[in-house]
Design a protein around this motif. Sequence first.
Motif, PDB file in Angstrom:
ATOM      1  N   LEU A 180      19.840  11.842  35.119  1.00 23.06           N
ATOM      2  CA  LEU A 180      20.478  11.552  33.847  1.00 23.06           C
ATOM      3  C   LEU A 180      19.956  10.229  33.273  1.00 23.06           C
ATOM      4  O   LEU A 180      19.794  10.083  32.056  1.00 23.06           O
ATOM      5  CB  LEU A 180      21.995  11.500  34.059  1.00 23.06           C
ATOM      6  N   TYR A 181      19.681   9.281  34.159  1.00 30.12           N
ATOM      7  CA  TYR A 181      19.112   8.012  33.699  1.00 30.12           C
ATOM      8  C   TYR A 181      17.768   8.281  33.006  1.00 30.12           C
ATOM      9  O   TYR A 181      17.517   7.805  31.894  1.00 30.12           O
ATOM     10  CB  TYR A 181      18.940   7.022  34.864  1.00 30.12           C
ATOM     11  N   GLN A 182      16.910   9.068  33.654  1.00 31.33           N
ATOM     12  CA  GLN A 182      15.613   9.400  33.056  1.00 31.33           C
ATOM     13  C   GLN A 182      15.793  10.077  31.707  1.00 31.33           C
ATOM     14  O   GLN A 182      15.109   9.757  30.738  1.00 31.33           O
ATOM     15  CB  GLN A 182      14.805  10.315  33.989  1.00 31.33           C
ATOM     16  N   ALA A 183      16.734  11.001  31.656  1.00 31.47           N
ATOM     17  CA  ALA A 183      16.978  11.709  30.394  1.00 31.47           C
ATOM     18  C   ALA A 183      17.437  10.722  29.318  1.00 31.47           C
ATOM     19  O   ALA A 183      17.032  10.814  28.157  1.00 31.47           O
ATOM     20  CB  ALA A 183      18.030  12.798  30.591  1.00 31.47           C
ATOM     21  N   SER A 184      18.257   9.748  29.706  1.00 33.78           N
ATOM     22  CA  SER A 184      18.773   8.790  28.714  1.00 33.78           C
ATOM     23  C   SER A 184      17.655   7.916  28.154  1.00 33.78           C
ATOM     24  O   SER A 184      17.735   7.431  27.024  1.00 33.78           O
ATOM     25  CB  SER A 184      19.887   7.924  29.322  1.00 33.78           C
TER      26      SER A 184
END
Length: 647
Positions: free
Chosen positions: A27-31
């Motif tokens: 999710l961090y990467q997606a953000s």
Amino acid sequence: MTSKSYAIPKFDHNNSTPLTIEQYHDLYQASINEPDNFWDIQGQRLDWTKPYTKVKDTRFNKGDVKIDWYADGELNVCTNCVDRHLPDHADQSAIIWEADSPGHSKHINYQELHDEICKLANGLKSLGVKKGDRVVIYMPMVPEAAYAMLACARLGAIHSVIFAGFSPHAIADRIIDCEAKVVITSDISKRGGKSLPLKANVDEALARDDVTTIEKTIVFNHDDTEMPLLDGQIWWHKLTENCDTNCPAEPMNAEDPLFILYTSGSTGQPKGLVHTTGGYLVYASLTHQMIFDYKPGEVYWCAADVGWVTGHTYIVYGPLANRATTVMFEGIPTYPDERRIGQIIDNHNVNILYTAPTAIRALMAKGDLAAKDSHRDSLRLLGSVGEPINPEAWQWYYEVVGKSRCPIVDTWWQTETGGAMITPLASSTKLKPGSATFPFFGVQPALVDAEGNELEGENEGNLIIKDSWPGQARTIHGDHKRFEETYFSAYENVYFTGDGCKRDADGYYWITGRVDDVLNVSGHRLGTAEIESSLVAHEKVAEAAVVGYPHDIKGQGIYVYITPISGTEVTEELTKSVRDWVRHDLSPIATPDMIQWTNGLPKTRSGKIMRRILRKIAADDFAQLGDTSTLADPSVVDSIIENRLNR
Ligand code: WT7
């Protein structure tokens, strides 16, 4: 990471969704890959009276900095923190207030919170306060401080809370800078069994000739004392007694200012950082939910003061937006003694405790008294904020306060960032004592060397943030140029934090402390320049240099070198008078710990004080002072070393 879109969940405060560490990383990467998408989804956690169509419009180019989030949306912060919880949860406790004196507390439910805010908002309106006006709040830690903040938010007035420990001089400077129209204060404040004369301090500030903008002062009667009011002053209870418990909320643009909060920098006067409406509240509420894994119904206690940003974001705005039960504690954790903190936890069944390393060290200094006479079984999570936490304090907090059951979230952030930036998530992050661990969603930290080259992997350097996040301060009130110069000029196209930082082989971040002339004393931020200018205003002080030194409880102590006006006899009384001077002129938190009189300060031939040397001497680390050949008079250094103070 692939360009394929990751299914970004919408985190809703009513349904807490604990993440695994793998989910965090994805999710961090997606953000980072899809900030618009990520923050569009998270923006929907708030109620908007006019939905936004654009999420992020930001750039960090000096001279042309732009920080817009949700810019065409409209909402009101107060209705998001209060009204939207009323249909189903009007009876739930919003605030649990614990008084300074033990045994006195009260619960304020969401309905009562709403009614009190509306009454005050109507009262403020009757005094002519409207959208965009500035209101100074100088209050003790009582629920009325939160009502005042939220009443301003309801009307669209911009509040500026001044910590109740600040002096009349500091109040006056802030009122002048933000051109406030109204002050909300209290007869007195109570902390640790002592009372402070808040209204008298305001009176003294308002008596200054250059303070001209204040039309009305509202005085909360905290102590039931008889106290004469001056012209333009009105008791809170008189102002609100006939006011309606409903007050329409002003629809605000997402980028309208919510508050101004002053903080110290490395030069000059404190800066009034401006936080706005939409992005700030999205960031405050999302971080509060995710970092603490907060579930409505739990009792959450952030033991900060509303005078600091921690109190704004994590006592008032974040928790209330998430329908939390938030504890407001008027006193200090060591009064009447160190058992108090455990007693409050037991009395109110506190699940989450968020406090500062300096408080932890003060408790620890008294052995295990803090653990006596309480069981603290309700606790499930601990938090730390404000300064690096040393491993001994971390271990003690973990073992003694949390009985080795509760993870500790060490949250790194700043007044400027609005909310936590580098922090564990309660549900998932494997902890290392003393590390703030990993960046929050959407936050891109990096380390750079002095020239701005990015340092990869395991490394140490200056901490910068590469792109904007919704909680970021938008400007310095009245001085956008200073904003750009302070944060966007050291390195190109990035935000400079002023902190040094290490990254270990596992990618964990370890904040090492300020790299500029800002001190962190008991978690309070102080500029050396501010203390120096106060010192030289003393009649016997010719010149002064202020540095920090390692202090067991405070983290950093204040070490002052002073050259007296020639012909002055240096006595103990004089030293005391200088100490008291700063205490009264600025604040007790700025009181010098060590005052060394000297006949000269180490200066370069061009007259610049070499603080590097003074810092080393104050830290008792003068074996290697580095290059002193550029000093105008190197012998000054020997004399300062010889006369250094013991501690
Ligand atoms: C400075 C900001 C964050 C709200 C309270 C202080 C230091 C803050 C940590 C931490 C190491 C920390 C930094 C920062 N700091 N939190 N968890 N670990 N250092 O806000 O008064 O604006 O001060 O506090 O040096 O720059 P502030």
